[in-house]
Design a protein around this motif. Sequence first.
Motif, PDB file in Angstrom:
ATOM      1  N   MET A  76       0.820  -1.214   0.000  1.00 30.72           N
ATOM      2  CA  MET A  76       0.000   0.000   0.000  1.00 30.72           C
ATOM      3  C   MET A  76       0.852   1.260   0.000  1.00 30.72           C
ATOM      4  N   GLY A  77       2.170   1.089   0.173  1.00 29.71           N
ATOM      5  CA  GLY A  77       3.056   2.241   0.239  1.00 29.71           C
ATOM      6  C   GLY A  77       3.035   2.926   1.586  1.00 29.71           C
ATOM      7  N   VAL A  78       2.584   2.209   2.618  1.00 33.37           N
ATOM      8  CA  VAL A  78       2.515   2.762   3.968  1.00 33.37           C
ATOM      9  C   VAL A  78       3.801   2.421   4.711  1.00 33.37           C
ATOM     10  N   ALA A  79       4.498   3.455   5.186  1.00 33.28           N
ATOM     11  CA  ALA A  79       5.813   3.240   5.796  1.00 33.28           C
ATOM     12  C   ALA A  79       5.777   3.371   7.309  1.00 33.28           C
ATOM     13  N   ARG A 100      12.344  -6.466   6.011  1.00 34.64           N
ATOM     14  CA  ARG A 100      11.263  -5.642   5.458  1.00 34.64           C
ATOM     15  C   ARG A 100      11.125  -4.315   6.193  1.00 34.64           C
ATOM     16  N   GLY A 101      12.090  -4.015   7.066  1.00 37.79           N
ATOM     17  CA  GLY A 101      12.121  -2.687   7.669  1.00 37.79           C
ATOM     18  C   GLY A 101      11.600  -2.565   9.077  1.00 37.79           C
ATOM     19  N   ALA A 102      11.309  -3.683   9.752  1.00 43.01           N
ATOM     20  CA  ALA A 102      10.834  -3.601  11.133  1.00 43.01           C
ATOM     21  C   ALA A 102      11.889  -2.946  12.011  1.00 43.01           C
ATOM     22  N   VAL A 103      11.438  -2.214  13.011  1.00 39.83           N
ATOM     23  CA  VAL A 103      12.354  -1.537  13.930  1.00 39.83           C
ATOM     24  C   VAL A 103      12.953  -2.531  14.913  1.00 39.83           C
ATOM     25  N   ASP A 104      12.127  -3.466  15.402  1.00 38.24           N
ATOM     26  CA  ASP A 104      12.612  -4.448  16.362  1.00 38.24           C
ATOM     27  C   ASP A 104      11.701  -5.669  16.355  1.00 38.24           C
ATOM     28  N   PHE A 105      12.194  -6.755  16.930  1.00 35.31           N
ATOM     29  CA  PHE A 105      11.467  -8.023  17.000  1.00 35.31           C
ATOM     30  C   PHE A 105      11.681  -8.546  18.416  1.00 35.31           C
ATOM     31  N   HIS A 120       9.996   4.101  21.197  1.00 36.52           N
ATOM     32  CA  HIS A 120      10.577   5.430  21.011  1.00 36.52           C
ATOM     33  C   HIS A 120      11.460   5.478  19.759  1.00 36.52           C
ATOM     34  N   ALA A 121      12.191   4.388  19.499  1.00 30.09           N
ATOM     35  CA  ALA A 121      13.011   4.329  18.282  1.00 30.09           C
ATOM     36  C   ALA A 121      12.122   4.378  17.039  1.00 30.09           C
ATOM     37  N   ALA A 122      10.980   3.676  17.103  1.00 30.68           N
ATOM     38  CA  ALA A 122      10.045   3.663  15.975  1.00 30.68           C
ATOM     39  C   ALA A 122       9.450   5.048  15.751  1.00 30.68           C
ATOM     40  N   LEU A 123       9.091   5.733  16.824  1.00 32.88           N
ATOM     41  CA  LEU A 123       8.516   7.071  16.699  1.00 32.88           C
ATOM     42  C   LEU A 123       9.541   8.071  16.177  1.00 32.88           C
ATOM     43  N   THR A 124      10.807   7.880  16.567  1.00 31.97           N
ATOM     44  CA  THR A 124      11.871   8.737  16.031  1.00 31.97           C
ATOM     45  C   THR A 124      12.005   8.526  14.530  1.00 31.97           C
ATOM     46  N   ARG A 125      11.966   7.269  14.112  1.00 30.15           N
ATOM     47  CA  ARG A 125      12.034   6.977  12.678  1.00 30.15           C
ATOM     48  C   ARG A 125      10.858   7.599  11.940  1.00 30.15           C
ATOM     49  N   ASP A 126       9.670   7.513  12.540  1.00 24.20           N
ATOM     50  CA  ASP A 126       8.483   8.081  11.888  1.00 24.20           C
ATOM     51  C   ASP A 126       8.597   9.597  11.775  1.00 24.20           C
ATOM     52  N   ALA A 127       9.108  10.243  12.835  1.00 18.54           N
ATOM     53  CA  ALA A 127       9.264  11.704  12.791  1.00 18.54           C
ATOM     54  C   ALA A 127      10.222  12.105  11.679  1.00 18.54           C
ATOM     55  N   GLU A 128      11.299  11.335  11.508  1.00 15.92           N
ATOM     56  CA  GLU A 128      12.252  11.611  10.433  1.00 15.92           C
ATOM     57  C   GLU A 128      11.588  11.437   9.072  1.00 15.92           C
ATOM     58  N   HIS A 129      10.769  10.389   8.954  1.00 15.77           N
ATOM     59  CA  HIS A 129      10.052  10.136   7.695  1.00 15.77           C
ATOM     60  C   HIS A 129       9.087  11.286   7.393  1.00 15.77           C
TER      61      HIS A 129
END
Length: 210
Positions: A76-79, A100-105, A120-129
């Motif tokens: 869907m192009g959703v990042a 496939r780009g997961a932040v963590d497992f 928090h790492a995921a939210l930082t990545r989203d803010a950068e995106h």
Amino acid sequence: MTDDQGKPTVFIVDDDPGVRQMIARMVRSVGLSPRAFASTREFLDAYDPGAGGCLVLDVRMPDESGLELQERLAEMGVAVPIVFITGHGTVPSSVRAMKRGAVDFIEKPFDDQVLLDAIHAALTRDAEHQRAATARAEAQARLAMLTPREREVLTQVVTGRANKQIAATLGIAEQTVKLHRGRVMSKMQADSVAELVVLAQLAGVLPASA
């Protein structure tokens, strides 16, 4: 995505109500906004693809798995950044998710701080995106203000050509090139050719590797 108070949204998808409630309480305790769903279908029915935030996603669920949802979102192009949680972790699954780009497992039972750090790492990545997406949109809006001739001059300038070369290529006077070049710099809000190159990359005129 943020809620009405501007808190980042953490989407939680897990078929176990106890896990959903526990993660939601944890997320809320650090000032974030949780939204919990029992299945990938529930999540997709409510999710706005243009929203930000991050996703805490169980790997194994009765209907569609977390890994399948990850693939569907990619199609869907959703990042949206994803943190996977699982009670049945396997190396192949974790490798597939991370590729496939997961932040963590993260395997259950997990330490609260480990999950919060991943969120928090995921939210930082989203803010950068989100910042990158805003910069692209702004560059494209500026590009749309150029006339066809100004865009031709822009293309020539960002590839490093001198005014005399541009004039010869476009069949116009060098003084005319200078006038167009000045308008290009003004409309693109660039103070230097280097800055103009960056804007051209953001707008898609040049490849990012140029």
